[in-house]
Enzyme design. Structure first.
Site, PDB file in Angstrom:
ATOM      1  N   LEU A 170       0.921  -1.059  -0.015  1.00  0.00           N
ATOM      2  CA  LEU A 170      -0.139   0.035  -0.064  1.00  0.00           C
ATOM      3  C   LEU A 170       0.836   1.367   0.041  1.00  0.00           C
ATOM      4  O   LEU A 170       2.084   1.177   0.564  1.00  0.00           O
ATOM      5  CB  LEU A 170      -0.969   0.085   1.240  1.00  0.00           C
ATOM      6  CG  LEU A 170      -1.935  -0.987   1.229  1.00  0.00           C
ATOM      7  CD1 LEU A 170      -2.552  -0.743   2.618  1.00  0.00           C
ATOM      8  CD2 LEU A 170      -2.824  -0.996   0.352  1.00  0.00           C
ATOM      9  N   ASP A 171       0.585   2.339  -0.737  1.00  0.00           N
ATOM     10  CA  ASP A 171       1.164   3.420  -0.496  1.00  0.00           C
ATOM     11  C   ASP A 171       1.278   4.136   0.733  1.00  0.00           C
ATOM     12  O   ASP A 171       0.451   3.743   1.654  1.00  0.00           O
ATOM     13  CB  ASP A 171       0.630   4.569  -1.269  1.00  0.00           C
ATOM     14  CG  ASP A 171       0.705   4.382  -2.804  1.00  0.00           C
ATOM     15  OD1 ASP A 171       1.368   3.584  -3.304  1.00  0.00           O
ATOM     16  OD2 ASP A 171      -0.210   4.945  -3.683  1.00  0.00           O
ATOM     17  N   ARG A 172       2.044   4.958   1.004  1.00  0.00           N
ATOM     18  CA  ARG A 172       2.500   5.205   2.363  1.00  0.00           C
ATOM     19  C   ARG A 172       1.207   6.008   3.016  1.00  0.00           C
ATOM     20  O   ARG A 172       0.975   5.668   4.235  1.00  0.00           O
ATOM     21  CB  ARG A 172       3.639   6.205   2.397  1.00  0.00           C
ATOM     22  CG  ARG A 172       4.333   6.667   4.014  1.00  0.00           C
ATOM     23  CD  ARG A 172       5.478   7.629   3.916  1.00  0.00           C
ATOM     24  NE  ARG A 172       5.997   7.951   5.146  1.00  0.00           N
ATOM     25  CZ  ARG A 172       6.911   8.543   5.419  1.00  0.00           C
ATOM     26  NH1 ARG A 172       7.671   8.896   4.535  1.00  0.00           N
ATOM     27  NH2 ARG A 172       7.191   8.939   6.730  1.00  0.00           N
TER      28      ARG A 172
END
Length: 320
Positions: free
Chosen positions: A141-143
């Site tokens: 997942l993106d940050r």
């Protein structure tokens, strides 16, 4: 990687447990002997210096629980140990068994260290759960994205999960808020995505026929005069897929600092939205080892729910 002077090790015998079962012998050796050239690892495999249960094996051999691996003396580079990842607050666990963990990742936490981030979810889990011999991300997942994330505790589970994701057998649904009034209750978005680097060396993605096929299914959840809450189901898992597909259609994600409406983002920040509105809300898949159907949901985090509540008071209750 910074290393100290190399040091030789004696012959080692490693017993394979369930965590490592299913891994190819060459990959196992490369992980065991970090810093050793790949060519050397493959040479000792071809020469028969590596034995599994006393026998020579091909580099493609997949290890099984109970196997005994003989590893010959190898001169390895001993890494200089960085400070361990701080344990921090325990990560919220939604589900756990002997094969995998599903966590509800907070926004702002990278899934792994690198790219200017000293540690992430996986490093924190390894500090908090030192008794587990293996912990590996099944996906990313993106940050800034919050929500459901799968971590494998066994090599066999990790391999199966990767196969399932590649074949589209893991259902992943996200909630996002976009500016404007999304019209269609259900819309399939099929637009190929191409990765590239900006002049500053930053990774970006754009819609392009040169790219890889990408398919998103968008469902309208709620709508206000100026905003729409959408559920997006990923049929493929391309980098930044939701962000780029929706921006391409004229509905950039609220708070998106790469593909969004930057002037709008400033106004939204003043109204309480401090980050990108993207949340991995639902996961559904067959257990990689037992075949049991698993389904999980993570409610909107407090910051995103608070912003939605604010929209209700400022723009009236949402309607379809």
């Amino acid at each position: 990687m910074t290393t100290t002077e190399g040091k030789a090790i004696a012959v080692r015998h490693e017993r394979i447990d369930e965590a490592a079962a299913g891994q190819r012998i060459d990959n196992f050796l490369l992980r065991m002997a970090k810093g050793v050239p790949k060519s050397h690892v493959y040479r000792i495999l071809r020469s028969g210096e590596v034995r599994v249960n006393g026998r020579r094996v091909q580099q493609t051999y997949r290890l099984q629980a109970g196997d005994e691996v003989r590893i010959p003396p190898i001169r390895i580079a001993a890494p200089v140990h960085a400070a361990p990842a701080p344990a921090g607050r325990p990560l919220p666990v939604v589900y756990e068994d002997d094969a995998l963990i599903v966590i509800d990742k907070p926004s702002g936490k990278a899934v792994h260290g690198g790219s200017g981030v000293s540690y992430g979810v996986i490093e924190q889990l390894r500090v908090q759960r030192p008794e587990l011999r293996m912990l590996e991300l099944a996906h990313r997942l993106d940050r800034e994205t919050s929500g459901l994330l799968i971590v494998a505790k066994k090599r066999s589970a990790l391999t199966a999960l990767h196969d399932m994701m590649r074949e589209g057998r893991v259902e992943k649904r996200y909630l996002t808020l976009v500016p404007g009034r999304w019209a269609n209750p259900l819309q399939h978005v099929k637009a190929a995505l191409h990765k590239y680097l900006t002049a500053e060396g930053e990774r970006r993605v754009r819609v392009s026929e040169e790219g890889k096929p990408a398919h998103s299914v968008v469902r309208l959840v709620r709508r206000w005069p100026d905003y729409s809450l959408l559920e997006v189901e990923l049929k493929t898992g391309r980098t930044h897929q939701i962000r780029v597909h929706l921006a391409h259609l004229g509905f950039p994600l609220c708070g998106d600092d790469k593909y969004g409406d930057f002037a709008l983002n400033k106004r939204l920040e003043a109204e309480g939205l401090k980050r990108m509105f993207l949340h991995a809300a639902k996961l559904s898949f067959e257990h990689p080892l037992t075949g049991e159907r698993l389904s999980f949901e993570a409610p909107l985090p407090e910051d995103l729910q608070r912003f939605i509540d604010g929209l209700d008071s400022r723009q009236g209750r949402a309607n379809g």
